[in-house]
Design a protein around this motif. Structure first.
Motif, PDB file in Angstrom:
ATOM      1  N   PHE A  97       0.859  -1.008   0.037  1.00  0.00           N
ATOM      2  CA  PHE A  97       0.097   0.144  -0.025  1.00  0.00           C
ATOM      3  C   PHE A  97       0.873   1.335   0.032  1.00  0.00           C
ATOM      4  CE2 PHE A  97      -3.307  -2.578   2.520  1.00  0.00           C
ATOM      5  CZ  PHE A  97      -3.977  -3.060   1.383  1.00  0.00           C
ATOM      6  N   HIS A  98       1.768   1.324   0.774  1.00  0.00           N
ATOM      7  CA  HIS A  98       2.769   2.290   0.921  1.00  0.00           C
ATOM      8  C   HIS A  98       3.454   2.829  -0.417  1.00  0.00           C
ATOM      9  CE1 HIS A  98       5.428  -0.887   1.507  1.00  0.00           C
ATOM     10  NE2 HIS A  98       6.439  -0.083   1.801  1.00  0.00           N
ATOM     11  N   THR A  99       3.460   1.906  -1.460  1.00  0.00           N
ATOM     12  CA  THR A  99       4.498   2.432  -2.432  1.00  0.00           C
ATOM     13  C   THR A  99       3.474   2.548  -3.806  1.00  0.00           C
ATOM     14  OG1 THR A  99       4.478   0.093  -3.206  1.00  0.00           O
ATOM     15  CG2 THR A  99       6.226   0.728  -1.751  1.00  0.00           C
TER      16      THR A  99
ATOM     17  N   LEU B  91      -8.742   9.339   3.906  1.00  0.00           N
ATOM     18  CA  LEU B  91      -9.149   8.892   5.170  1.00  0.00           C
ATOM     19  C   LEU B  91      -8.582   9.365   6.586  1.00  0.00           C
ATOM     20  CD1 LEU B  91      -8.566   4.959   4.040  1.00  0.00           C
ATOM     21  CD2 LEU B  91     -10.611   6.102   4.182  1.00  0.00           C
ATOM     22  N   PRO B  92      -9.225   9.100   7.527  1.00  0.00           N
ATOM     23  CA  PRO B  92      -8.540   9.690   8.771  1.00  0.00           C
ATOM     24  C   PRO B  92      -7.228   8.995   9.010  1.00  0.00           C
ATOM     25  CG  PRO B  92     -10.831   8.892   8.989  1.00  0.00           C
ATOM     26  CD  PRO B  92     -10.340   8.350   7.809  1.00  0.00           C
TER      27      PRO B  92
ATOM     28  N   GLU C  62      -3.093   4.797   9.763  1.00  0.00           N
ATOM     29  CA  GLU C  62      -1.920   4.288  10.537  1.00  0.00           C
ATOM     30  C   GLU C  62      -2.292   2.883  11.241  1.00  0.00           C
ATOM     31  OE1 GLU C  62       0.787   6.129  13.972  1.00  0.00           O
ATOM     32  OE2 GLU C  62      -1.105   6.895  13.952  1.00  0.00           O
ATOM     33  N   ALA C  63      -3.403   2.709  11.501  1.00  0.00           N
ATOM     34  CA  ALA C  63      -3.788   1.369  12.153  1.00  0.00           C
ATOM     35  C   ALA C  63      -3.782   0.249  11.058  1.00  0.00           C
ATOM     36  CB  ALA C  63      -5.165   1.363  12.593  1.00  0.00           C
ATOM     37  N   MET C  64      -4.105   0.732   9.720  1.00  0.00           N
ATOM     38  CA  MET C  64      -3.809  -0.485   8.556  1.00  0.00           C
ATOM     39  C   MET C  64      -2.304  -0.689   8.219  1.00  0.00           C
ATOM     40  SD  MET C  64      -6.778   1.001   6.418  1.00  0.00           S
ATOM     41  CE  MET C  64      -6.158   0.772   4.912  1.00  0.00           C
ATOM     42  N   LEU C  65      -1.572   0.267   8.537  1.00  0.00           N
ATOM     43  CA  LEU C  65      -0.148   0.194   8.036  1.00  0.00           C
ATOM     44  C   LEU C  65       0.943  -0.095   9.347  1.00  0.00           C
ATOM     45  CD1 LEU C  65       0.017   2.670   5.112  1.00  0.00           C
ATOM     46  CD2 LEU C  65      -0.136   0.105   5.076  1.00  0.00           C
TER      47      LEU C  65
END
Length: 165
Positions: free
Chosen positions: A34-36, A47-48, A53-56
């Motif tokens: 997801f981060h790339t 998104l909030p 942060e909770a997802m990553l």
């Protein structure tokens, strides 16, 4: 085109251009790194930040190339720029030699539901980035308008003037 479902950004469809570009491991159904990926950044920017942060978790920030973002604070800064610009970039973060631009689209409640993205070899991408930004944002704006009109029961007529059968 990517869709946002149940906490994952999943590649749903791709169309080969006139200059075929192959990006390793990126096929319909893919939902990793997801981060790339520009498509993920385009959605996550809306998104909030606590949800993102909770997802990553920290261990998810593995580098797939030397250009990959490898910590949450840098990623959060990137998302701020994405939201401001209306599009996200992947500058050889997912695969070397390939760059991508993506713009999110939204449902009637203004929730991000997907993103349109275009990938190209980095050399060609650099020359066409401005034009590509205009096109992906236009496609995303049209999808948003369609989803909003559809939620209100309005008839949506495609640009070519033909009504669906």
């Amino acid at each position: 085109m990517c869709g946002w479902y149940h906490g994952a950004v999943t590649l749903q469809e791709w169309i080969a251009g006139s200059h075929l570009l192959s990006v390793g491991n990126l096929d319909v159904g893919y939902s990793g790194n997801f981060h790339t990926r520009a498509s993920c950044k385009a959605i996550f920017a809306h998104l909030p930040i606590e949800r993102v942060e909770a997802m990553l978790p920290p261990e998810s920030f593995t580098a797939t190339t030397p250009n990959s973002i490898t910590d949450f604070d840098a990623f959060a800064g990137e998302l701020t720029m994405v939201k401001k610009n209306g599009f996200a970039l992947d500058n050889e973060e997912f695969e070397l030699g390939v760059s991508c631009i993506a713009a999110p689209f939204f449902d009637a409640e203004r929730n991000p539901v997907g993103a349109f993205a275009v990938s190209a070899p980095t050399t060609r991408f650099a020359k066409q980035q401005h034009s590509l930004a205009i096109h992906v944002r236009d496609a995303a704006d049209r999808a948003t308008a369609y989803l909003r009109a559809e939620s209100f029961g309005a008839a949506v007529i495609p640009l070519d003037g033909h009504r669906p059968a």
